[in-house]
Design an enzyme around this catalytic site. Structure first.
Site, PDB file in Angstrom:
ATOM      1  N   GLY A  51       0.847  -1.195   0.000  1.00  0.00           N
ATOM      2  CA  GLY A  51       0.000   0.000   0.000  1.00  0.00           C
ATOM      3  C   GLY A  51       0.873   1.232   0.000  1.00  0.00           C
ATOM      4  N   GLY A  52       0.400   2.320  -0.596  1.00  0.00           N
ATOM      5  CA  GLY A  52       1.189   3.543  -0.629  1.00  0.00           C
ATOM      6  C   GLY A  52       2.518   3.307  -1.312  1.00  0.00           C
ATOM      7  N   ASP A  53       3.611   3.681  -0.631  1.00  0.00           N
ATOM      8  CA  ASP A  53       4.952   3.468  -1.181  1.00  0.00           C
ATOM      9  C   ASP A  53       5.665   2.327  -0.477  1.00  0.00           C
ATOM     10  OD1 ASP A  53       5.275   4.671   1.259  1.00  0.00           O
ATOM     11  OD2 ASP A  53       6.803   6.108   0.600  1.00  0.00           O
ATOM     12  N   GLU A  54       4.910   1.359   0.050  1.00  0.00           N
ATOM     13  CA  GLU A  54       5.470   0.216   0.767  1.00  0.00           C
ATOM     14  C   GLU A  54       5.353  -1.051  -0.083  1.00  0.00           C
ATOM     15  OE1 GLU A  54       4.608   1.518   5.392  1.00  0.00           O
ATOM     16  OE2 GLU A  54       3.195   0.202   4.351  1.00  0.00           O
TER      17      GLU A  54
END
Length: 545
Positions: free
Chosen positions: A464-467
């Site tokens: 999710g996001g930048d993970e």
């Protein structure tokens, strides 16, 4: 209270009902039965018009019989109404027992649907219970006679001859008539099916013995795949005959097909489905091998053709190509389990893959999940102790996941499932400065670089996001650290978006999965190690500054 005339009305109604039901049983064919049903409503139950709408194999309803008005009969007989439109009518109708009544005050919303309909001209009603020309009354017919059974069709009627909406006895008579009509239609279909089965059995036996010409043409020129397979004996399941459509579908000549049984052609994962279907008849969806080594999804439908004296003799198999539908289903499943931006497995798929490698019982001699998380506890995190009270059943064939032990800087030679938690450094500023379009392009390129940097069989997922998370099995501590360095170096080079070069860094935390941990515990452990590394690097950067 009951009036003096009501017993006579009931008696007359019962006599009429008895008469028309008796006539149902005299019809010989299905078509005769359907017309007798419609005629009975008009002649015996006192309605001016009656229509029998029969459910077709595709689920839609066709006007199969009509009585009461030759002009209307010529206009709508044979016309089809969609199943959705009929379901809407039956759902919105006022329940009169099993009947459904739609008053003219509500039925106007149905004027534009595709159900064939008509109106009996007449004046506007003067009394509350008087029949309006736009009133609708439906009597559903079910295979079991009850509303829970398969819908066979719907009797629709128009305008009682007395001009009044039917009372309790009139409703009950129509309801009982629909029940008996459903039985008559089911019996007529059964007789027709039995007759067809006898004819088919005779033709199939002749085809096997003497290649009877009429069966051969029907079999050979069918638009979908057809095959005849042997039942019983040493050659059970061997394909005796195939048509051109099946040969084209599988890319195999008829002469080659006779060397196989369907069990030779089915995908190894589908062999159980095939065997159950062959033994029981019926339908199954499975994969068959083409000549070029690829597989095609088919719907396979078997009919066990039996001889009254000798028992089952052979299978008549219908094979329909469903590759396009299966591809759409797989695409939908892929969308549900993969990130729409990067195409990587999403958080749910990552946890599913990780959980599939873990059980709640640690391997014999393996430290518990709590012991393996001591380093995380030092930073103030409590993941909870894993329960090891489950029974051993269910793990007999489970290959337990183990993990390297000891200090992070010491490689003890143990190979385990490494979980690399990756968080991008500087990504938020790219989003803030250049917008989400640039940010999305960066995420897509990072996903590509991560995927290119791992082995076949490893998993790269977007949490999710930048993970991002990487699952890499069979690694030791040094291997996992080397992999983290390679992936970080792959991410660092500039990424060009719309003629602009942008850079992001990456912080990695390495966790290890083993039985006794949950998927969330494993991910949490790797996440915390990533934050420890990020704080350590930030501290070193401050010292260097």
């Amino acid at each position: 209270m009951e009036t003096e005339s009501e017993p006579y009305v009931r008696l007359a109604t019962l006599r009429q009902l008895h008469q028309v039901v008796a006539e149902l049983n005299t019809a010989r064919s299905l078509a005769d039965t359907l017309q007798t049903v419609a005629d009975g409503v008009v002649n015996g139950l006192g309605y001016e018009l009656a229509c029998v709408n029969l459910v077709r194999p595709d689920g839609d309803l066709v006007v199969a019989a009509f009585a009461g008005n030759p002009a209307a009969e010529a206009l709508i007989t044979g016309r089809v109404g969609s199943r959705d439109a009929w379901e809407r009518r039956l759902a919105m109708g006022e329940p009169w027992g099993a009947l459904r009544f739609i008053s003219y005050t509500e039925g106007w919303v149905l004027d534009d649907d595709d159900v064939p309909q008509w109106y009996t001209e007449g004046p506007e009603p003067r009394f509350e219970d008087e029949w309006h020309p736009a009133d609708r009354l439906f009597a559903p017919m079910y295979a079991t006679g009850a509303a829970g059974g398969e819908l066979l069709g719907v009797i629709s009627v128009d305008r009682p001859r007395n001009g009044r909406r039917p009372g309790a006895w009139g409703r009950e008579a129509l309801q009982m008539y629909a029940f008996q009509a459903a039985i008559a239609i089911s019996n007529a279909r059964l007789r027709a099916n039995m007759q067809r089965a006898l004819v088919r059995l005779e033709r199939e036996q002749q085809a096997l013995r003497a290649s009877e010409e009429s069966f051969r043409q029907a079999f050979e020129y069918a638009p979908s795949g057809m095959a005849i397979a042997e039942m019983g004996g040493d050659q059970h399941g061997r394909i005796l005959r195939t048509n051109d459509a099946l040969c084209r579908l599988l890319g195999r000549p008829a002469s080659a097909m006779r060397r196989y049984s369907f069990s030779d052609l089915v995908h190894p994962e589908d062999i159980g489905t095939l065997l159950r279907t062959s033994a029981e008849g019926g339908r199954a969806e499975l994969r068959l091998a083409r000549r070029d080594g690829t597989y095609v999804w088919v719907s396979l439908r078997n009919s066990v053709v039996a001889d009254a004296a000798d028992g089952p003799r052979f299978l008549l198999t219908h094979v329909e190509d469903i590759e396009d539908r299966k591809r759409r289903e797989l695409q939908l499943a892929h969308r549900a389990s993969h990130d729409s931006l990067t195409g990587l497995p999403n958080s749910a798929e990552l946890r599913a893959r990780l959980s599939a490698r873990l059980c709640r019982r640690p391997h014999a001699g393996q430290p518990s999940a709590v012991d393996s998380l001591d380093a995380a506890y030092e930073h103030g995190f409590d993941f909870g102790r894993a329960s090891h009270q489950q029974q051993d059943e269910g793990f007999d064939h489970h290959v337990h996941t183990i993990a390297p032990q000891g200090d992070d800087d010491v490689d003890d030679g143990t190979k385990g499932l490494a979980v690399l938690f990756c968080d991008l450094d500087g990504f938020k500023s790219i989003n803030d400065r250049f917008g989400h379009h640039t940010g999305d392009a960066v995420l897509i390129e990072v996903a590509r670089r991560l995927t290119s940097g791992v082995r076949d069989g490893d998993t790269v997922a977007r949490l999710g996001g930048d993970e991002f998370v990487v699952l890499a099995d069979g690694l030791g501590r040094a291997d996992a650290q080397d992999l983290a360095v390679r992936l970080r170096n792959a991410i660092i080079p500039p990424i060009r978006v719309d003629g602009r070069a942008v850079r992001v860094g990456a912080s990695f935390g390495i966790g290890w999965a083993h039985c006794g941990m949950s998927a969330d515990e494993v991910l949490h452990s790797a996440d915390q190690r990533m934050y420890v590394e990020k704080r350590s690097r930030a501290k070193q950067h401050r010292r260097a500054g």
